[in-house]
Write a protein that holds these residues in place. Structure first.
Motif, short mmCIF file in Angstrom:
data_model
loop_
_atom_site.label_atom_id
_atom_site.label_comp_id
_atom_site.label_asym_id
_atom_site.label_seq_id
_atom_site.Cartn_x
_atom_site.Cartn_y
_atom_site.Cartn_z
N TRP A 157 -5.85 -10.46 -0.69
CA TRP A 157 -5.93 -9.04 -1.03
C TRP A 157 -4.55 -8.43 -1.25
O TRP A 157 -4.40 -7.53 -2.07
N ASN A 158 -3.55 -8.92 -0.54
CA ASN A 158 -2.18 -8.49 -0.82
C ASN A 158 -1.79 -8.87 -2.24
O ASN A 158 -1.14 -8.08 -2.95
N PHE B 223 1.50 2.05 -3.58
CA PHE B 223 0.30 2.63 -4.17
C PHE B 223 0.15 4.09 -3.76
O PHE B 223 -0.08 4.97 -4.60
N VAL C 30 -8.06 0.93 -7.32
CA VAL C 30 -6.72 1.25 -7.79
C VAL C 30 -6.79 1.85 -9.19
O VAL C 30 -6.09 2.83 -9.49
N GLU D 272 0.82 -1.21 0.00
CA GLU D 272 0.00 0.00 0.00
C GLU D 272 0.85 1.26 0.00
O GLU D 272 0.44 2.30 -0.52
N LEU E 120 -11.32 -3.98 -4.92
CA LEU E 120 -9.97 -3.47 -4.63
C LEU E 120 -9.26 -3.02 -5.90
O LEU E 120 -8.79 -1.87 -5.96
N PRO E 121 -9.14 -3.84 -6.96
CA PRO E 121 -8.49 -3.33 -8.18
C PRO E 121 -9.28 -2.23 -8.86
O PRO E 121 -8.69 -1.36 -9.52
N LEU F 229 -3.61 -6.57 -4.87
CA LEU F 229 -2.97 -5.26 -5.01
C LEU F 229 -1.64 -5.37 -5.73
O LEU F 229 -1.32 -4.55 -6.60
N SER F 230 -0.86 -6.39 -5.40
CA SER F 230 0.44 -6.58 -6.07
C SER F 230 0.25 -6.79 -7.57
O SER F 230 0.97 -6.18 -8.39
N LEU G 5 -6.52 1.63 2.42
CA LEU G 5 -7.19 1.37 1.15
C LEU G 5 -8.40 0.47 1.35
O LEU G 5 -9.44 0.64 0.70
N GLU H 155 -2.25 -5.82 -9.40
CA GLU H 155 -2.76 -4.60 -10.03
C GLU H 155 -1.66 -3.56 -10.23
O GLU H 155 -1.61 -2.88 -11.26
N SER I 71 -8.39 -11.50 -8.32
CA SER I 71 -9.52 -10.86 -7.63
C SER I 71 -10.70 -11.81 -7.51
O SER I 71 -11.53 -11.67 -6.61
#
Length: 462
Positions: free
Chosen positions: A376-377, A48, A251, A45, A247-248, A380-381, A208, A383, A405
């Protein structure tokens, strides 16, 4: 549903007990519980957050201030509440958009911005009235801005609160003078007294996952009126898949705004620090209070009212602390505080509920929590990699879900793999091509508006 209702009942009962009993031991238990309920941050995060830049005209000449043309007026349709015409002697009107994913916190921030704009507009009209009385209205030399339109030290503000990203393009395409993006740098505030609330809590930045849970919970209420065909498919519970797909999407939302920040005036507002209460200054002028003079609020005022201070100075100190402004501003900041606390509690409950917090052994709950966090980690990685840290153009589609996702191997690029809830969220985040002051001339924007993740060019038959 029953488990969540039971959890809330226990929390209300516990709150009732805590309001009647106060002891150092109880306070310590409450602090430990609050820390335990904190919404977690994701591993990358910080990467990001480091991409969320601002574009301030005084710092960068590339940050344009587009002034939309004045609307055409007919008859008395252009009268405002003060019986003045909307153009007010052809004063420029800056169109400022507060752009954020849906949520109660974003709505509350929008109300704060509305108050500041109201204060600014009233001050401008007072100057005009004073000049009329003094008979000193003269044609002033106006400054031409590179992206079109005129402006001088007097202009009015029109505030737009929206969840839609602007279309790709410059000011004449998206129709905005300035943009306020709601997001916070990922850094815990100082433990100094100036960064501490009156209840002793330190105010950390917005995780986030708090934005994700807020967007989904808010979207549930919009679906019946926004997408009636999907309402029957929505259950009362937000699922792990909903969160992993939202989540994506968020982002990508910031990826879109980061492209706009390359050329349009944009402030990335630290929402968390709007709630920081500063200590009174040693030398306090009579009739002036210091409660609301925090750095984020000053930055927000300066951004909204620029370039009214031609010498680059700021009048935020005297304006925001005046007795006339405080009665307008303080209730909105209190509502923001309440929205923030409610969002934190709701977000924690939601993440706990989808993580198996309602039933099962303690070991099972902890395992589910760790698995969700790992998922979820990874989302994000993936994305950040796919968007090259939010620099790729065009940004990935809101309507396209990734395999991570969905928590399964899925290379389907169509919106059919999105849940009904994240389909509704995609529609809320996509460009609003029906905005009369905007133009979706890029094909990707038109595809996003109609929910086409593949966005293949339509071939006409000969």
């Amino acid at each position: 549903g029953e488990q969540l209702a039971e959890l809330r009942l226990r929390q209300r009962q516990r709150h009732a007990i805590n309001t009647t009993i106060s002891s150092p031991l109880l306070q310590q238990q409450q602090q430990e519980e609050h820390a335990h309920q904190a919404i977690p941050t994701l591993h990358q995060e910080d990467i990001f957050r480091s991409t969320l830049h601002s574009c301030i005209p005084s710092n960068d000449k590339k940050c344009k201030l587009y002034i939309p043309p004045p609307p055409t007026t007919t008859g008395n349709a252009n009268k405002d509440n003060n019986n003045n015409t909307n153009n007010n002697n052809n004063l420029p009107r800056q169109r400022v958009a507060v752009i954020a994913p849906p949520g109660t916190v974003a709505h509350a921030v929008g109300q704060v911005v509305q108050v500041l704009a109201q204060v600014h507009n009233e001050r401008v009209l007072q100057v005009l009235q004073r000049r009329r009385r003094e008979g000193s209205i003269q044609q002033q030399q106006q400054q031409q801005y590179p992206d079109g339109g005129n402006d001088d030290s007097l202009f009015l503000l029109d505030i737009l609160l929206t969840t839609h990203v602007p279309p790709y393009g410059y000011g004449k395409t998206h129709g905005l003078t300035k943009i306020i993006r709601l997001a916070s740098p990922l850094s815990t505030l100082s433990s100094s007294s100036s960064d501490t609330h009156d209840d002793g809590d330190e105010r950390s930045s917005t995780p986030l996952m708090l934005d994700v849970t807020q967007a989904l919970l808010w979207q549930q209420h919009l679906i019946p009126s926004q997408l009636s065909s999907l309402s029957s498919q929505i259950s009362n519970n937000v699922t792990i898949t909903d969160i992993s797909q939202a989540l994506p999407q968020l982002v990508r939302f910031h990826c879109r705004l980061s492209h706009v920040a390359a050329h349009t005036s944009l402030l990335t507002l630290n929402v968390a620090q709007l709630l920081v209460k500063q200590q009174p200054q040693p030398q306090q002028q009579e009739g002036i209070q210091n409660d609301n003079n925090n750095a984020a609020l000053v930055d927000l005022w300066d951004f909204l009212t620029a370039p009214s201070q031609q010498d680059g100075s700021s009048n935020a100190t005297c304006v925001l602390r005046s007795d006339k402004v405080l009665p307008l501003l303080e209730p909105k900041l209190s509502q923001l505080e309440q929205a923030w606390r409610s969002a934190e509690q709701q977000g924690w409950e939601l993440l706990r509920h989808v993580g198996g917090g309602g039933s099962g052994s303690a070991d099972t709950k902890e395992t589910d929590k760790d698995q969700n966090q790992a998922l979820w980690n990874q989302v994000l990685s993936d994305e950040l990699t796919a968007s090259k840290n939010l620099t790729v153009w065009p940004c990935p589609s809101f309507w396209k879900s990734s395999s991570s996702s969905n928590n399964r191997n899925n290379n389907n690029n169509s919106h059919s793999s999105l849940t009904p809830l994240t389909q509704s969220l995609a529609l809320s985040l996509s460009p609003n091509c029906s905005d009369p002051l905007a133009s979706c001339w890029v094909e990707r924007d038109r595809c996003e508006a109609r929910g086409d993740a593949l966005c293949r060019a339509t071939k006409t038959k000969k």
